[in-house]
Design a protein around this motif. Structure first.
Motif, PDB file in Angstrom:
ATOM      1  N   LEU A   1      18.538 -23.147  34.059  1.00  0.00           N
ATOM      2  CA  LEU A   1      19.258 -22.328  34.982  1.00  0.00           C
ATOM      3  C   LEU A   1      20.742 -21.944  34.465  1.00  0.00           C
ATOM      4  O   LEU A   1      21.046 -20.694  34.421  1.00  0.00           O
ATOM      5  CB  LEU A   1      19.591 -23.219  36.123  1.00  0.00           C
TER       6      LEU A   1
ATOM      7  N   LYS B   1      22.678 -24.162  42.280  1.00  0.00           N
ATOM      8  CA  LYS B   1      22.132 -25.386  42.514  1.00  0.00           C
ATOM      9  C   LYS B   1      22.465 -26.049  43.990  1.00  0.00           C
ATOM     10  O   LYS B   1      21.596 -26.863  44.400  1.00  0.00           O
ATOM     11  CB  LYS B   1      22.544 -26.453  41.803  1.00  0.00           C
ATOM     12  N   SER B   2      23.676 -25.638  44.405  1.00  0.00           N
ATOM     13  CA  SER B   2      24.188 -26.049  45.645  1.00  0.00           C
ATOM     14  C   SER B   2      23.196 -25.599  46.781  1.00  0.00           C
ATOM     15  O   SER B   2      23.448 -26.146  47.998  1.00  0.00           O
ATOM     16  CB  SER B   2      25.550 -25.891  45.805  1.00  0.00           C
TER      17      SER B   2
ATOM     18  N   GLN C   1      20.701 -25.084  49.354  1.00  0.00           N
ATOM     19  CA  GLN C   1      19.651 -25.897  49.772  1.00  0.00           C
ATOM     20  C   GLN C   1      19.317 -25.701  51.089  1.00  0.00           C
ATOM     21  O   GLN C   1      20.222 -25.304  51.989  1.00  0.00           O
ATOM     22  CB  GLN C   1      20.136 -27.361  49.441  1.00  0.00           C
TER      23      GLN C   1
ATOM     24  N   VAL D   1      18.593 -31.058  38.251  1.00  0.00           N
ATOM     25  CA  VAL D   1      20.083 -30.714  38.031  1.00  0.00           C
ATOM     26  C   VAL D   1      20.483 -31.040  36.719  1.00  0.00           C
ATOM     27  O   VAL D   1      21.372 -30.110  36.531  1.00  0.00           O
ATOM     28  CB  VAL D   1      20.666 -31.641  39.274  1.00  0.00           C
TER      29      VAL D   1
ATOM     30  N   ASN E   1      12.089 -26.605  35.236  1.00  0.00           N
ATOM     31  CA  ASN E   1      13.448 -26.361  35.193  1.00  0.00           C
ATOM     32  C   ASN E   1      13.778 -24.975  34.299  1.00  0.00           C
ATOM     33  O   ASN E   1      14.778 -24.815  33.868  1.00  0.00           O
ATOM     34  CB  ASN E   1      14.050 -27.498  34.400  1.00  0.00           C
TER      35      ASN E   1
ATOM     36  N   ASN F   1      16.347 -24.286  44.327  1.00  0.00           N
ATOM     37  CA  ASN F   1      15.744 -24.366  43.091  1.00  0.00           C
ATOM     38  C   ASN F   1      15.890 -25.320  42.307  1.00  0.00           C
ATOM     39  O   ASN F   1      15.065 -25.511  41.223  1.00  0.00           O
ATOM     40  CB  ASN F   1      16.453 -23.283  42.369  1.00  0.00           C
ATOM     41  N   ARG F   2      16.868 -26.507  42.504  1.00  0.00           N
ATOM     42  CA  ARG F   2      17.121 -27.622  41.807  1.00  0.00           C
ATOM     43  C   ARG F   2      16.217 -28.674  42.152  1.00  0.00           C
ATOM     44  O   ARG F   2      16.129 -29.855  41.295  1.00  0.00           O
ATOM     45  CB  ARG F   2      18.475 -27.920  41.891  1.00  0.00           C
TER      46      ARG F   2
ATOM     47  N   SER G   1      14.276 -33.579  41.166  1.00  0.00           N
ATOM     48  CA  SER G   1      15.713 -32.730  40.811  1.00  0.00           C
ATOM     49  C   SER G   1      15.765 -32.439  39.195  1.00  0.00           C
ATOM     50  O   SER G   1      15.355 -33.284  38.399  1.00  0.00           O
ATOM     51  CB  SER G   1      16.651 -33.718  40.888  1.00  0.00           C
TER      52      SER G   1
ATOM     53  N   ALA H   1      25.751 -21.840  37.829  1.00  0.00           N
ATOM     54  CA  ALA H   1      24.569 -22.660  37.829  1.00  0.00           C
ATOM     55  C   ALA H   1      24.764 -23.759  38.965  1.00  0.00           C
ATOM     56  O   ALA H   1      24.058 -24.157  39.895  1.00  0.00           O
ATOM     57  CB  ALA H   1      24.352 -23.437  36.629  1.00  0.00           C
ATOM     58  N   GLN H   2      26.176 -24.347  39.137  1.00  0.00           N
ATOM     59  CA  GLN H   2      26.399 -25.309  40.004  1.00  0.00           C
ATOM     60  C   GLN H   2      26.329 -24.604  41.394  1.00  0.00           C
ATOM     61  O   GLN H   2      26.019 -25.155  42.372  1.00  0.00           O
ATOM     62  CB  GLN H   2      28.079 -25.967  39.822  1.00  0.00           C
TER      63      GLN H   2
END
Length: 393
Positions: free
Chosen positions: A144, A209-210, A212, A63, A133, A127-128, A61, A205-206
């Motif tokens: 990110l 990142k979500s 998936q 994140v 990174n 990507n996370r 991760s 970015a959040q």
């Protein structure tokens, strides 16, 4: 008349004694958000971004400190799909990263407000879940969050560069600050209507990142196995053969010819995340989309997950130039690596003993590795509404 929805938030207040108390606070209604998004976004019942199921075997991760929140990712979704983030209101992040194509672009070069991109647009899935990174093909973005606003500031892409006749990024802040649903959403997320670049970066970015994907045939098999090296009970013999070829390192002779072993794909794309090794260097493709000069600084790559749709068709051209359009061609590229003049950045794993690797692939091996790569594709990423366009029009 627009229906008004009042959302109730639970705010946790800490006291010096260390005990927490929950206080219900009524916040303002959101008429502008309702007008823009209708039922696509319900601020009193947000989509689940923060607590999605992640398989236990996924351990990587990147994140970082910007943890995913339902509120932040919701704002990020709006920003991601909003064409108002471009100087002429025609391009959004989603223009180049389309959900129907695993958040990539079927075009080799994506269309911007002042031309096309210089490199192909990467898929954004998973990507996370990586050690790497840094972002962009050449890793020029340190994370990110930094990456998210760089296309907005690019003259060719979204046009708020502050150069070549473009407005500066501050002009975008002024534009967004006058839009009703952004006043409401920034207050909803951050407690104030004030818009800053940092707040935009965090939210975008959040959301990214979500995104998936863990509902593939591979994931179903991996969940039943102790490790990747075991045969997967839901795989065909060909898919298990392809998995072994992917995982097993090749054995080379003194002149770079494979004499035994597998293909060694996992040396750069380790299972089960299938992300890129951060120490990877150029992969032997040094061309440019324009056809002018060479480009040897491309060292990042997206996850190998969702290279293709479940029907086997490609989500987009591959590599930074989009020069490869089929899995067979991608495998063929790595089968014969040429030491091109000027490529001083070729990954050493592709030049064993100083020679470009020659894998001498057989037709059954090619078919097996293709069969395995297809098992990495899921279905939910294409249809989940929380990653879709929230705008009514």
């Amino acid at each position: 008349m627009l229906k008004k929805i009042t959302a109730l938030l639970i705010i946790s207040i800490s006291f010096s004694c260390g005990n927490d108390k929950e206080e219900y606070v009524s916040i303002d209604t959101y008429p502008n958000a309702i007008a823009a998004f209708g039922n696509n976004i319900n601020l009193s019942n947000l989509a689940n971004y923060a607590n999605q199921t992640i398989p236990s075997y996924i351990t990587k991760s990147n994140v970082g400190a910007n943890l995913i929140t339902d509120k932040g990712a919701t704002l990020g979704r709006v920003l991601f799909y909003d064409k108002k983030l471009s100087s002429n209101n025609t391009i959004s992040c989603s223009s180049c990263h389309q959900q129907a194509n695993a958040f990539s672009d079927v075009a080799v070069a994506s269309q911007g407000v002042n031309g096309t991109t210089g490199r192909h647009s990467m898929r954004l899935v998973n990507n996370r879940f990586a050690v790497e990174n840094k972002f962009f093909w050449d890793e020029r973005a340190i994370n990110l969050e930094t990456q998210t606003t760089m296309p907005i500031k690019d003259h060719g892409e979204m046009g708020y560069s502050g150069a070549n006749g473009d407005e500066a990024f501050s002009g975008l802040i002024t534009k967004l600050s006058a839009i009703g649903y952004y006043k409401e959403l920034f207050k909803f997320v951050y407690g104030t209507e004030e818009i800053t670049e940092n707040k935009m970066q965090l939210a975008l970015a959040q959301f990214i990142k979500s995104i998936q994907s863990f509902d593939s045939k591979y994931d179903a098999g991996r969940a039943l196995a102790a490790n990747d090296g075991q045969p997967f009970t839901n795989f065909t013999a060909q898919e298990n053969q392809g998995k072994n070829l992917f995982l097993t390192a090749p054995v080379f002779d003194a002149t770079g010819n494979r004499t035994s072993g597998g293909l060694g794909c996992a040396g750069c794309h380790a299972a089960p995340e299938f992300d890129i090794d951060p120490n990877t260097r150029n992969n032997g493709i040094i061309g440019t989309i324009s056809g002018i000069g060479i480009d040897i600084t491309n060292t990042r790559a997206p996850s190998l997950r969702d290279l293709v749709k479940t029907d086997g068709t490609t989500n987009s051209p591959m590599m930074h130039t989009g020069v490869i359009t089929t899995l067979q061609a991608a495998i063929g590229h790595y089968g014969t690596i040429n030491l091109a003049a000027g490529n001083t950045n070729l990954d050493p794993r592709l030049r064993p003993n100083g020679f470009g690797q020659q894998l001498h692939l057989t037709a059954p091996e090619v078919n097996a590795i293709i069969a395995f790569l297809k098992t990495l594709s899921g279905t939910n990423v294409y249809v989940d509404s929380k990653w879709s366009n929230p705008f009514l029009n």
